[in-house]
Design a protein around this motif. Sequence first.
Motif, PDB file in Angstrom:
ATOM      1  N   ILE A  59       1.281  -5.661  19.665  1.00  0.00           N
ATOM      2  CA  ILE A  59       0.215  -6.575  19.719  1.00  0.00           C
ATOM      3  C   ILE A  59       0.374  -7.515  20.689  1.00  0.00           C
ATOM      4  N   ALA A  60       1.469  -8.137  21.229  1.00  0.00           N
ATOM      5  CA  ALA A  60       1.382  -8.855  22.304  1.00  0.00           C
ATOM      6  C   ALA A  60       1.138  -8.408  23.643  1.00  0.00           C
ATOM      7  N   HIS A  61       1.196  -7.030  23.664  1.00  0.00           N
ATOM      8  CA  HIS A  61       0.870  -6.251  25.053  1.00  0.00           C
ATOM      9  C   HIS A  61      -0.358  -5.608  24.808  1.00  0.00           C
ATOM     10  N   GLY A  62      -1.288  -5.973  23.919  1.00  0.00           N
ATOM     11  CA  GLY A  62      -2.660  -5.591  23.815  1.00  0.00           C
ATOM     12  C   GLY A  62      -2.769  -4.317  23.122  1.00  0.00           C
ATOM     13  N   PHE A  63      -1.867  -3.959  22.361  1.00  0.00           N
ATOM     14  CA  PHE A  63      -2.229  -2.668  21.368  1.00  0.00           C
ATOM     15  C   PHE A  63      -3.133  -2.760  20.359  1.00  0.00           C
ATOM     16  N   SER A  64      -4.086  -2.054  20.065  1.00  0.00           N
ATOM     17  CA  SER A  64      -4.853  -2.100  18.862  1.00  0.00           C
ATOM     18  C   SER A  64      -4.433  -1.156  17.800  1.00  0.00           C
ATOM     19  N   GLN A  65      -4.928  -1.437  16.669  1.00  0.00           N
ATOM     20  CA  GLN A  65      -4.634  -0.522  15.400  1.00  0.00           C
ATOM     21  C   GLN A  65      -2.950  -0.492  15.154  1.00  0.00           C
ATOM     22  N   VAL A  66      -2.477  -1.648  15.287  1.00  0.00           N
ATOM     23  CA  VAL A  66      -0.905  -1.395  15.471  1.00  0.00           C
ATOM     24  C   VAL A  66      -0.544  -1.169  13.616  1.00  0.00           C
ATOM     25  N   ARG A  67       0.411  -0.301  13.444  1.00  0.00           N
ATOM     26  CA  ARG A  67       0.983  -0.256  12.133  1.00  0.00           C
ATOM     27  C   ARG A  67       2.189   0.323  12.042  1.00  0.00           C
ATOM     28  N   SER A  68       2.976   0.217  10.982  1.00  0.00           N
ATOM     29  CA  SER A  68       4.123   0.866  10.938  1.00  0.00           C
ATOM     30  C   SER A  68       4.144   2.046   9.739  1.00  0.00           C
ATOM     31  N   GLU A  69       4.915   3.076   9.890  1.00  0.00           N
ATOM     32  CA  GLU A  69       5.007   3.948   8.840  1.00  0.00           C
ATOM     33  C   GLU A  69       6.165   4.334   8.276  1.00  0.00           C
ATOM     34  N   ARG A  70       6.195   4.495   6.731  1.00  0.00           N
ATOM     35  CA  ARG A  70       7.523   4.611   6.045  1.00  0.00           C
ATOM     36  C   ARG A  70       8.327   5.928   6.130  1.00  0.00           C
ATOM     37  N   ASP A  71       9.320   6.433   6.248  1.00  0.00           N
ATOM     38  CA  ASP A  71      10.138   7.455   6.110  1.00  0.00           C
ATOM     39  C   ASP A  71      10.253   7.891   4.600  1.00  0.00           C
ATOM     40  N   LEU A  72      10.960   9.044   4.377  1.00  0.00           N
ATOM     41  CA  LEU A  72      10.885   9.649   3.117  1.00  0.00           C
ATOM     42  C   LEU A  72      11.941   8.615   2.069  1.00  0.00           C
ATOM     43  N   ALA A  73      12.570   7.875   2.869  1.00  0.00           N
ATOM     44  CA  ALA A  73      13.545   6.630   2.113  1.00  0.00           C
ATOM     45  C   ALA A  73      12.761   5.397   1.818  1.00  0.00           C
ATOM     46  N   HIS A  74      11.145   5.375   2.222  1.00  0.00           N
ATOM     47  CA  HIS A  74      10.442   4.242   2.040  1.00  0.00           C
ATOM     48  C   HIS A  74      10.849   3.049   3.005  1.00  0.00           C
ATOM     49  N   ILE A  75      11.495   3.607   4.147  1.00  0.00           N
ATOM     50  CA  ILE A  75      11.896   2.370   5.154  1.00  0.00           C
ATOM     51  C   ILE A  75      10.678   2.525   6.273  1.00  0.00           C
ATOM     52  N   GLU A  76      10.531   1.423   6.722  1.00  0.00           N
ATOM     53  CA  GLU A  76       9.464   1.380   7.910  1.00  0.00           C
ATOM     54  C   GLU A  76      10.386   1.698   8.993  1.00  0.00           C
ATOM     55  N   ARG A  77       9.888   3.088   9.625  1.00  0.00           N
ATOM     56  CA  ARG A  77      10.946   3.670  10.671  1.00  0.00           C
ATOM     57  C   ARG A  77      10.153   3.889  11.702  1.00  0.00           C
ATOM     58  N   VAL A  78       8.831   4.124  11.793  1.00  0.00           N
ATOM     59  CA  VAL A  78       8.118   4.106  12.932  1.00  0.00           C
ATOM     60  C   VAL A  78       7.014   3.189  13.220  1.00  0.00           C
ATOM     61  N   SER A  79       6.697   2.656  14.480  1.00  0.00           N
ATOM     62  CA  SER A  79       5.589   1.948  14.459  1.00  0.00           C
ATOM     63  C   SER A  79       4.783   2.254  15.834  1.00  0.00           C
ATOM     64  N   GLY A  80       3.423   2.123  15.996  1.00  0.00           N
ATOM     65  CA  GLY A  80       2.710   2.402  17.152  1.00  0.00           C
ATOM     66  C   GLY A  80       1.255   1.545  16.878  1.00  0.00           C
ATOM     67  N   GLY A  81       0.534   2.067  18.021  1.00  0.00           N
ATOM     68  CA  GLY A  81      -0.749   1.554  18.182  1.00  0.00           C
ATOM     69  C   GLY A  81      -1.322   2.246  19.350  1.00  0.00           C
ATOM     70  N   LEU A  82      -2.646   1.910  19.842  1.00  0.00           N
ATOM     71  CA  LEU A  82      -3.548   2.507  20.681  1.00  0.00           C
ATOM     72  C   LEU A  82      -3.691   1.497  21.770  1.00  0.00           C
TER      73      LEU A  82
END
Length: 262
Positions: A237-260
Amino acid sequence: MEARILLAHVLGWPRTELITRADEMLPASQIAAFHALEKRRLAGEPIAQIIEQREFFGLTFRITPAVLIPRPETELLVELALAAIASIDAPRVLDLGTGSGAIAIAIAHQRPDAQITATDQAPAALALAAWNARHLLPVDRPGGSLNFAMGDWYQALTDPKRFHLIVSNPPYIAAHDPHLTQGDLRFEPRQALTDQADGLSALHTIIAQANTWLLDNGALWLEHGYNQAAATRAQLIAHGFSQVRSERDLAHIERVSGGLKS
């Protein structure tokens, strides 16, 4: 299960044949070979390094101690990457810190038209990734051969072209984390596991420079540690990305984050 894997490897059999040929007598040489591998595993050496292979995203990759062993949770990163380029023809993809090439090659296998560049600062890792690409991808794929470049993150890039997608599974374990001295991690390359700092520096570096290399609305997806999702989102967010979110792996851990890229 691990004993079966090792025995099937020694015999050169599919694991089902351990059942269908269970009554066969084995020569002493094969028994000795099995016990030699068994001894290595009992000392803690990872199965993937002992048999020099690991399955990832339906492909069997060659693995050596020079690279991180691909893990099931990283398949989430590949799934998100494929979703990000699903509607783009001949997408340009950048994989930073490719290691064995697992992420880049899995994407290339699913998207034959993708033009993929993969970087790493370790010559041995790049050589292994190139070997895996040659053996796992068709020579006539529409997107062409993968472009492997040596260097530290974006410094490996010499072509000014921008990308529709950047992905990375960078070293994100903090230098003081006790897990580095436990289990399989003891046998994997330390530079692929930790940034020798707080575990966030590589993530921050990749995010800070991503806009320079992304096309408008290009996506950035990063794997990170179990407790680093909030910090990674904040950086995006600080570097201007939009639609930022995190996704959970099969262990329900937030494992991957990203944005546009906005």
